[in-house]
Design an enzyme around this catalytic site. Structure first.
Site, PDB file in Angstrom:
ATOM      1  N   ASP A  72      40.185  38.422  20.907  1.00 49.43           N
ATOM      2  CA  ASP A  72      41.226  39.317  21.454  1.00 49.43           C
ATOM      3  C   ASP A  72      40.989  39.790  22.883  1.00 49.43           C
ATOM      4  OD1 ASP A  72      42.087  38.965  18.871  1.00 49.43           O
ATOM      5  OD2 ASP A  72      42.006  41.067  18.291  1.00 49.43           O
ATOM      6  N   LYS A  93      46.560  35.950  15.205  1.00 53.70           N
ATOM      7  CA  LYS A  93      46.331  36.730  13.976  1.00 53.70           C
ATOM      8  C   LYS A  93      47.151  38.015  14.016  1.00 53.70           C
ATOM      9  CE  LYS A  93      42.071  38.902  15.749  1.00 53.70           C
ATOM     10  NZ  LYS A  93      42.474  40.307  15.694  1.00 53.70           N
ATOM     11  N   CYS A 144      38.537  44.839  15.562  1.00 53.07           N
ATOM     12  CA  CYS A 144      38.744  43.425  15.220  1.00 53.07           C
ATOM     13  C   CYS A 144      37.438  42.631  15.139  1.00 53.07           C
ATOM     14  CB  CYS A 144      39.710  42.802  16.215  1.00 53.07           C
ATOM     15  SG  CYS A 144      41.381  43.461  16.010  1.00 53.07           S
TER      16      CYS A 144
HETATM   17  C1  C5J Z   1      41.291  44.923  18.335  1.00 58.80           C
HETATM   18  C2  C5J Z   1      42.579  46.930  18.024  1.00 58.80           C
HETATM   19  N1  C5J Z   1      41.387  43.711  18.868  1.00 58.80           N
HETATM   20  N2  C5J Z   1      41.599  47.718  18.465  1.00 58.80           N
HETATM   21  N3  C5J Z   1      42.451  45.579  18.057  1.00 58.80           N
HETATM   22  O1  C5J Z   1      40.216  45.441  18.123  1.00 58.80           O
HETATM   23  O2  C5J Z   1      43.607  47.423  17.614  1.00 58.80           O
END
Ligand code: C5J
Length: 232
Positions: free
Chosen positions: A29, A134, A167
């Site tokens: 991400d 995802k 995540c």
């Molecule tokens: C991730 C989030 N990628 N913090 N998403 O950690 O909402």
């Protein structure tokens, strides 16, 4: 030395044994929506500069992994434009300045195909590198990641990306339950909350590595240095 050579990393809580051929590096991400001003992370009131600090380290490890011929997988969190894969329990939580699907400076927040959904240019995937889209926090939930890893004979994962306690940690726990040995690169992950990062690293390696291992990028880079790329 080839990708099949056994390697050992100085890690916590003890040494991590792996070879490049059976290991995937997953970068989680590293999207504009989390790392740049005007995105989802910022809409929740977070300082994105904390996350931006890891970009050079993540890039260094990605390049070394590519040079060693390893499988590099990227993930992106996001939703279909009609939000059919975004439950109200996620979209309506809290009171952010912009909700998932709202229009912000980088397009609709966390929506596939919008500028903010893209991986930052500094860490852009190369042609042929898998990108897993995802809808959830974990990278295995509602994705084809497990099938991809099985098709490549992967048994070990090395993980970087953001955010450590959301995540990244969720993915690591999902992976551990599915039988993968996982190592988190300590300086290749970051949180908007430094204390949450520290706690996550500690809980991953507690109780004999109950979730997995952690190690600094320098250990990984020195282990990879002698490994030459061979065809996948
Ligand atoms: C991730 C989030 N990628 N913090 N998403 O950690 O909402």
């Amino acid at each position: 030395m080839t990708r099949f050579a056994p390697l050992t990393l100085n890690a916590q809580p003890f040494e991590f044994d792996f070879d490049v051929a059976h290991t995937a590096l997953i970068v989680i991400d590293m999207q504009r929506d989390f790392v740049e001003p005007g995105g989802f992370g910022a809409s929740l009131g977070n300082d994105v500069n904390l996350l931006r600090a890891i970009i050079p380290t993540v890039r260094r490890v990605m390049d070394a992994w590519r040079a060693a011929g390893g499988l590099l997988i990227h993930t992106r969190e996001g939703h279909a434009p009609d939000l059919s894969d975004c439950p109200p329990a996620k979209r309506l939580r809290g009171s952010p300045s912009l909700r998932i699907g709202d229009v912000g400076p980088m397009g609709r927040i966390l929506i596939q195909g919008e500028p903010g959904h893209g991986i930052i240019p500094e860490l852009a995937p190369l042609p042929g590198e898998p990108v897993i889209d995802k809808p959830g926090k974990g990278s295995f939930h509602a994705t084809g990641l497990q099938e991809l890893l099985a098709s490549r004979g992967i048994t070990h994962l090395i993980i970087m990306g953001v955010t450590t306690e959301v995540c990244v940690q969720t993915t690591m726990r999902e992976a551990n339950d599915r039988g993968y040995d996982c190592l988190l690169v300590e300086d290749g992950t970051e949180s908007y909350f430094p204390e949450f990062k520290a706690a996550t690293l500690a809980m991953i390696r507690a109780q004999g590595g109950i979730v997995g291992w952690t190690a600094p990028s320098a250990e990984l880079l020195s282990a990879l240095a002698p490994v030459a790329a061979t065809p996948l």
